[in-house]
Design a protein around this motif. Structure first.
Motif, mmCIF file in Angstrom:
data_model
loop_
_atom_site.group_PDB
_atom_site.id
_atom_site.type_symbol
_atom_site.label_atom_id
_atom_site.label_comp_id
_atom_site.label_asym_id
_atom_site.label_seq_id
_atom_site.Cartn_x
_atom_site.Cartn_y
_atom_site.Cartn_z
ATOM 1 N N TYR A 167 -0.621 -24.233 -69.721
ATOM 2 C CA TYR A 167 -0.132 -25.571 -69.394
ATOM 3 C C TYR A 167 1.192 -25.508 -68.653
ATOM 4 O O TYR A 167 2.015 -24.628 -68.904
ATOM 5 C CB TYR A 167 0.067 -26.386 -70.666
ATOM 6 C CG TYR A 167 -1.218 -26.852 -71.293
ATOM 7 C CD1 TYR A 167 -1.679 -28.144 -71.070
ATOM 8 C CD2 TYR A 167 -1.974 -26.017 -72.090
ATOM 9 C CE1 TYR A 167 -2.859 -28.582 -71.641
ATOM 10 C CE2 TYR A 167 -3.154 -26.444 -72.664
ATOM 11 C CZ TYR A 167 -3.580 -27.720 -72.430
ATOM 12 O OH TYR A 167 -4.759 -28.150 -72.992
ATOM 13 N N GLU A 168 1.382 -26.484 -67.780
ATOM 14 C CA GLU A 168 2.657 -26.736 -67.119
ATOM 15 C C GLU A 168 3.050 -28.139 -67.571
ATOM 16 O O GLU A 168 2.390 -29.117 -67.221
ATOM 17 C CB GLU A 168 2.473 -26.669 -65.607
ATOM 18 C CG GLU A 168 3.745 -26.882 -64.825
ATOM 19 C CD GLU A 168 3.463 -26.770 -63.333
ATOM 20 O OE1 GLU A 168 4.008 -25.862 -62.706
ATOM 21 O OE2 GLU A 168 2.682 -27.599 -62.810
ATOM 22 N N ASN A 169 4.087 -28.208 -68.382
ATOM 23 C CA ASN A 169 4.448 -29.452 -69.067
ATOM 24 C C ASN A 169 3.252 -29.926 -69.879
ATOM 25 O O ASN A 169 2.783 -29.200 -70.733
ATOM 26 C CB ASN A 169 4.969 -30.497 -68.085
ATOM 27 C CG ASN A 169 6.267 -30.052 -67.429
ATOM 28 O OD1 ASN A 169 7.114 -29.427 -68.076
ATOM 29 N ND2 ASN A 169 6.413 -30.317 -66.151
ATOM 30 N N ASP A 170 2.706 -31.109 -69.609
ATOM 31 C CA ASP A 170 1.618 -31.638 -70.434
ATOM 32 C C ASP A 170 0.240 -31.539 -69.785
ATOM 33 O O ASP A 170 -0.721 -32.103 -70.288
ATOM 34 C CB ASP A 170 1.897 -33.087 -70.817
ATOM 35 C CG ASP A 170 2.002 -34.009 -69.616
ATOM 36 O OD1 ASP A 170 2.156 -33.506 -68.486
ATOM 37 O OD2 ASP A 170 1.935 -35.229 -69.801
ATOM 38 N N LYS A 171 0.135 -30.778 -68.682
ATOM 39 C CA LYS A 171 -1.145 -30.671 -67.977
ATOM 40 C C LYS A 171 -1.536 -29.207 -67.809
ATOM 41 O O LYS A 171 -0.684 -28.372 -67.515
ATOM 42 C CB LYS A 171 -1.065 -31.322 -66.596
ATOM 43 C CG LYS A 171 -0.822 -32.805 -66.659
ATOM 44 C CD LYS A 171 -0.747 -33.383 -65.265
ATOM 45 C CE LYS A 171 -0.459 -34.882 -65.379
ATOM 46 N NZ LYS A 171 -0.232 -35.478 -64.084
ATOM 47 N N PRO A 172 -2.830 -28.917 -67.929
ATOM 48 C CA PRO A 172 -3.258 -27.546 -67.662
ATOM 49 C C PRO A 172 -2.991 -27.177 -66.203
ATOM 50 O O PRO A 172 -3.114 -28.026 -65.308
ATOM 51 C CB PRO A 172 -4.761 -27.571 -67.919
ATOM 52 C CG PRO A 172 -5.024 -28.798 -68.717
ATOM 53 C CD PRO A 172 -3.931 -29.775 -68.354
ATOM 54 N N LEU A 173 -2.591 -25.924 -65.976
ATOM 55 C CA LEU A 173 -2.480 -25.465 -64.593
ATOM 56 C C LEU A 173 -3.842 -25.635 -63.933
ATOM 57 O O LEU A 173 -4.875 -25.389 -64.558
ATOM 58 C CB LEU A 173 -2.054 -23.999 -64.536
ATOM 59 C CG LEU A 173 -0.583 -23.710 -64.765
ATOM 60 C CD1 LEU A 173 -0.335 -22.204 -64.832
ATOM 61 C CD2 LEU A 173 0.276 -24.331 -63.680
ATOM 62 N N PRO A 174 -3.872 -26.042 -62.664
ATOM 63 C CA PRO A 174 -5.154 -26.324 -62.025
ATOM 64 C C PRO A 174 -6.038 -25.096 -61.832
ATOM 65 O O PRO A 174 -7.245 -25.209 -61.706
ATOM 66 C CB PRO A 174 -4.775 -26.946 -60.691
ATOM 67 C CG PRO A 174 -3.349 -26.655 -60.480
ATOM 68 C CD PRO A 174 -2.747 -26.382 -61.819
ATOM 69 N N GLY A 175 -5.416 -23.912 -61.824
ATOM 70 C CA GLY A 175 -6.217 -22.708 -61.707
ATOM 71 C C GLY A 175 -6.778 -22.485 -60.327
ATOM 72 O O GLY A 175 -6.270 -23.038 -59.356
ATOM 73 N N PRO A 176 -7.794 -21.681 -60.210
ATOM 74 C CA PRO A 176 -8.619 -21.187 -61.303
ATOM 75 C C PRO A 176 -7.882 -20.179 -62.189
ATOM 76 O O PRO A 176 -6.925 -19.557 -61.769
ATOM 77 C CB PRO A 176 -9.804 -20.521 -60.598
ATOM 78 C CG PRO A 176 -9.271 -20.101 -59.277
ATOM 79 C CD PRO A 176 -8.232 -21.141 -58.918
ATOM 80 N N GLY A 177 -8.374 -20.056 -63.407
ATOM 81 C CA GLY A 177 -7.768 -19.180 -64.396
ATOM 82 C C GLY A 177 -8.202 -17.738 -64.298
ATOM 83 O O GLY A 177 -7.749 -16.914 -65.073
ATOM 84 N N ASN A 178 -9.076 -17.442 -63.376
ATOM 85 C CA ASN A 178 -9.496 -16.056 -63.181
ATOM 86 C C ASN A 178 -9.232 -15.632 -61.733
ATOM 87 O O ASN A 178 -9.980 -14.870 -61.149
ATOM 88 C CB ASN A 178 -10.968 -15.884 -63.527
ATOM 89 C CG ASN A 178 -11.862 -16.769 -62.664
ATOM 90 O OD1 ASN A 178 -11.388 -17.650 -61.964
ATOM 91 N ND2 ASN A 178 -13.156 -16.539 -62.722
#
Length: 83
Positions: A24-35
């Motif tokens: 997360y970045e503050n209150d939102k998930p990082l947009p990613g992609p996570g891989n």
């Protein structure tokens, strides 16, 4: 991680990659992609991230600013392992 890129290493020794991790970045998930690949995190940024066995996480801020001093809070949710 590189002198002119957007990738930053968040050390978490002895970490094992887990597919359900959310950063997360503050209150939102990082947009990613996570891989994302290291090349894309470092060259494109924009909230891409990945996990590295035994090292931790490589992240980029959603606005490509330096997460070490941009005033945002970064936190990681690692659900418990299923047995």
């Amino acid at each position: 991680m590189s002198a002119n890129g957007f990738a930053y290493l968040c050390r978490q020794p002895n970490f094992s990659v887990r597919p359900e991790v959310v950063i997360y970045e503050n209150d939102k998930p990082l947009p990613g992609p996570g891989n994302a690949t290291m090349s894309d995190i470092d060259g494109i940024g924009l909230g891409r991230y990945s996990q590295e066995n035994g090292k931790g996480f490589v992240i980029s801020a959603s606005d490509n600013s330096n997460p070490r001093g941009n005033g945002n809070d970064y936190w990681i949710v690692i659900p418990p392992q299923r047995r």
